[in-house]
Write a protein that holds these residues in place. Structure first.
Motif, mmCIF file in Angstrom:
data_model
loop_
_atom_site.group_PDB
_atom_site.id
_atom_site.type_symbol
_atom_site.label_atom_id
_atom_site.label_comp_id
_atom_site.label_asym_id
_atom_site.label_seq_id
_atom_site.Cartn_x
_atom_site.Cartn_y
_atom_site.Cartn_z
ATOM 1 N N THR A 292 -1.427 10.999 -6.837
ATOM 2 C CA THR A 292 -0.231 10.450 -6.197
ATOM 3 C C THR A 292 0.720 9.785 -7.186
ATOM 4 O O THR A 292 1.750 9.259 -6.775
ATOM 5 C CB THR A 292 -0.629 9.414 -5.120
ATOM 6 N N TYR B 76 0.833 -1.206 0.000
ATOM 7 C CA TYR B 76 0.000 0.000 0.000
ATOM 8 C C TYR B 76 0.864 1.251 0.000
ATOM 9 O O TYR B 76 0.588 2.219 -0.708
ATOM 10 C CB TYR B 76 -0.925 -0.008 1.220
ATOM 11 N N ARG B 77 1.943 1.229 0.792
ATOM 12 C CA ARG B 77 2.914 2.319 0.774
ATOM 13 C C ARG B 77 3.998 2.007 -0.255
ATOM 14 O O ARG B 77 4.322 0.856 -0.483
ATOM 15 C CB ARG B 77 3.535 2.505 2.153
ATOM 16 N N GLN B 78 4.540 3.034 -0.858
ATOM 17 C CA GLN B 78 5.559 2.856 -1.885
ATOM 18 C C GLN B 78 6.858 2.271 -1.324
ATOM 19 O O GLN B 78 7.548 1.518 -1.998
ATOM 20 C CB GLN B 78 5.853 4.197 -2.562
#
Length: 260
Positions: free
Chosen positions: A144, A80-82
């Motif tokens: 994003t 979910y986070r890069q």
């Protein structure tokens, strides 16, 4: 997937020992599939959860083996986070890259953002070719998505469609926690069973044109084939993507032979 079994993180070659001495480079493949539901780790093996990304990876990997190239690859499930996926790709490249190696990065959907961020993270490593396919953040409508290609990328081909279809290719399943093991470069790997692999299924999923930060040559291709969606665009552009990758690999092979 071809006659050879594509593997992850294993350097292989189709050449005999005598010819292998002439090889002065490796082909390094870093692929990110779609959907932010993975753990940011490298798959332990190629499997159906990788969807269209896995099919393209297997084709290029097997092409390298058939042509006698040394090849090492990683297919990464974005989190979910890069950070986790980018860190995994950076570790893979830092542990395996040597001067003169050919680096190809591929990213589909949510994985497209990982691909661009990876190139930024390893700014000291030249990326000969980056392929982006419909890089998307779903309902974020591109807010994003990093659409700026850094200077260490030589060529970026960006294939996208502008139909906010909200569907994706891949299995779209989530099944428990992923099993992990150690890869040959010391990074952890996953069998991918916990990821909603190659899929985002988010409303508003579509791609966007990308731009160069200065040195990168960026080609944007708006795909307008009948019925193209975020979910099927990988299959639609598969042949042209593979042709571009194979062309870069062939040119690297020819230039290496000429130097020898």
């Amino acid at each position: 997937m071809g006659n050879e079994k594509a593997t992850i993180n294993d350097t292989e070659t189709g050449q005999n020992d005598e010819n292998q001495k002439e090889i002065q480079y490796k082909v390094l493949l870093v692929f990110y599939h779609g959907g932010p539901f993975g753990d940011g780790k490298i798959y332990a093996e190629v499997n159906e959860d990788m969807g269209g990304t896995g099919r393209i990876y297997s084709s290029i990997y097997n092409y390298c083996i058939t042509m006698g190239d040394q090849v090492k690859g990683a297919v990464i499930a974005p989190a979910y986070r890069q950070g986790p996926g980018v860190d995994t790709g950076a570790t893979f490249l830092k542990n395996n890259y040597s001067d003169g190696d050919l680096v190809i990065i591929y990213g589909y959907s949510y994985g497209g953002d990982n691909a661009v961020n990876l190139a930024e993270e390893v700014s000291h490593i030249p990326i000969e070719l980056m392929i982006i396919v419909d890089s998307s953040d779903g309902p974020g409508k591109g807010w994003t998505v990093d659409m700026s290609i850094p200077d260490n990328v030589k060529v970026c081909n960006n294939y996208y469609q502008d139909n906010s279809s909200g569907t994706s290719s891949g299995s779209g399943k989530i099944s428990g926690s992923s099993k992990k093991g150690s890869s040959s470069d010391g990074s952890s790997s996953s069998n991918g069973s916990s990821s909603e692999s190659d899929s985002s299924n988010s409303p508003g999923s579509r791609g966007y044109p990308h731009t160069s930060e200065g040195k990168a040559t960026v080609y944007n291709y708006l795909i307008r084939e009948n019925g193209v969606t975020h979910g099927n665009i990988q299959d639609i552009v598969k042949e042209r993507v593979e042709l571009v990758m194979k062309s870069f690999i062939m040119l690297k092979r020819l230039s290496s032979h000429n130097r020898n």
